[in-house]
Design an enzyme around this catalytic site. Structure first.
Site, short mmCIF file in Angstrom:
data_model
loop_
_atom_site.label_atom_id
_atom_site.label_comp_id
_atom_site.label_asym_id
_atom_site.label_seq_id
_atom_site.Cartn_x
_atom_site.Cartn_y
_atom_site.Cartn_z
N HIS A 1 0.76 -1.10 0.06
CA HIS A 1 0.07 0.03 0.01
C HIS A 1 0.81 1.01 -0.03
CE1 HIS A 1 1.28 -0.55 4.06
NE2 HIS A 1 1.24 0.80 4.10
N HIS B 1 5.55 6.61 -0.58
CA HIS B 1 6.19 5.53 -0.83
C HIS B 1 5.26 4.18 -0.57
CE1 HIS B 1 6.30 5.78 3.57
NE2 HIS B 1 6.31 4.68 3.71
O1 3AM Z 1 3.25 2.98 4.53
P1 3AM Z 1 4.36 2.23 5.71
O2 3AM Z 1 4.05 0.78 5.45
O3 3AM Z 1 5.77 2.66 5.35
O4 3AM Z 1 5.37 2.89 8.98
C1 3AM Z 1 4.09 2.52 9.07
C2 3AM Z 1 3.39 2.03 7.80
O5 3AM Z 1 3.89 2.91 6.87
C3 3AM Z 1 3.31 3.87 9.35
O6 3AM Z 1 1.98 3.65 9.21
C4 3AM Z 1 1.75 2.61 8.09
C5 3AM Z 1 0.73 1.60 8.64
O7 3AM Z 1 1.28 1.32 9.90
N1 3AM Z 1 3.53 4.24 10.82
C6 3AM Z 1 3.62 3.62 11.87
N2 3AM Z 1 3.56 4.60 13.00
C7 3AM Z 1 3.87 5.75 12.33
C8 3AM Z 1 3.68 6.86 13.18
N3 3AM Z 1 3.86 7.23 14.30
C9 3AM Z 1 3.55 5.80 11.11
N4 3AM Z 1 3.84 6.90 10.29
C10 3AM Z 1 3.72 7.87 10.74
N5 3AM Z 1 3.73 8.26 12.30
#
Ligand code: 3AM
Length: 180
Positions: A39, A123
């Protein structure tokens, strides 16, 4: 009270996911994402209770935004504490994705979700890297020209993230069409 860990994301079409999955090798001990996990996060929300989750889902129901035309464009990585942490695929153009991110941010602000503090960097996470992961540079070099046919993100999804030992599982809980 049970809480829900939510985020809003775009889901690449199957052909694009297949292209990304085909590229997933070449970093030892990387935790490559499964098809279900692929995603592009528009907005991380975090833990909320059920009542708030319902408000959020309803607020996103008034999302009125155009579908986003994009293509894959290169790969990159995020570091944490000086170590590679995430390897991702990029998309271009970024501005329409960023515009959608801002729209989602505004809708969420209306139901009291605090504004995003991290800079938005669109990303698609391909792998998470723990301490045991091997070198990343060869992968980044090999796929620096990653490109795809043009494709369209025609809906946004509200996902619930369930954290487990084998990595996170993401369940789409609501779907918001983008207009053509
Ligand atoms: O799109 P990706 O998979 O990179 O890294 C986490 C993931 O991103 C991000 O939210 C997505 C679903 O879990 N994520 C987790 N904690 C976060 C935070 N505190 C976060 N993004 C921003 N702030």
């Amino acid at each position: 009270m049970s809480t829900h860990r939510l985020f809003v994301a775009l889901r690449p079409p199957r052909a694009i996911r297949e292209q990304l999955i085909a590229a997933m090798h070449g970093i030892s001990a990387a935790r490559w994402q499964s098809d279900d996990q692929l995603h592009l996060t528009l907005r991380f929300i975090g833990e909320v209770d059920r009542h708030r989750a319902e408000d959020i889902a309803a607020a996103l129901g008034s999302l009125h935004a155009p579908a986003v035309a994009a293509r894959l464009a290169g790969v990159g990585m995020f570091e944490r504490r000086g170590r590679p942490h995430t390897v991702w695929g990029g998309v271009e153009p970024q501005e329409p994705v960023a515009a959608l991110h801002r729209k989602v941010d505004q809708l969420l602000a209306r139901v009291g979700v605090d504004p995003e503090t991290r800079a938005f960097q669109p990303h698609i996470t391909l792998a998470r890297l723990g301490h045991a992961a091997g070198p990343v540079a060869p992968f980044l070099a090999l796929h620096s020209d990653l490109a795809s046919a043009p494709f369209v993100f025609d809906h946004a999804l509200l996902y619930e993230s369930e954290m487990g030992h084998g990595g996170s599982r993401y369940h789409p809980v609501a779907r918001y069409p983008l207009f053509a």
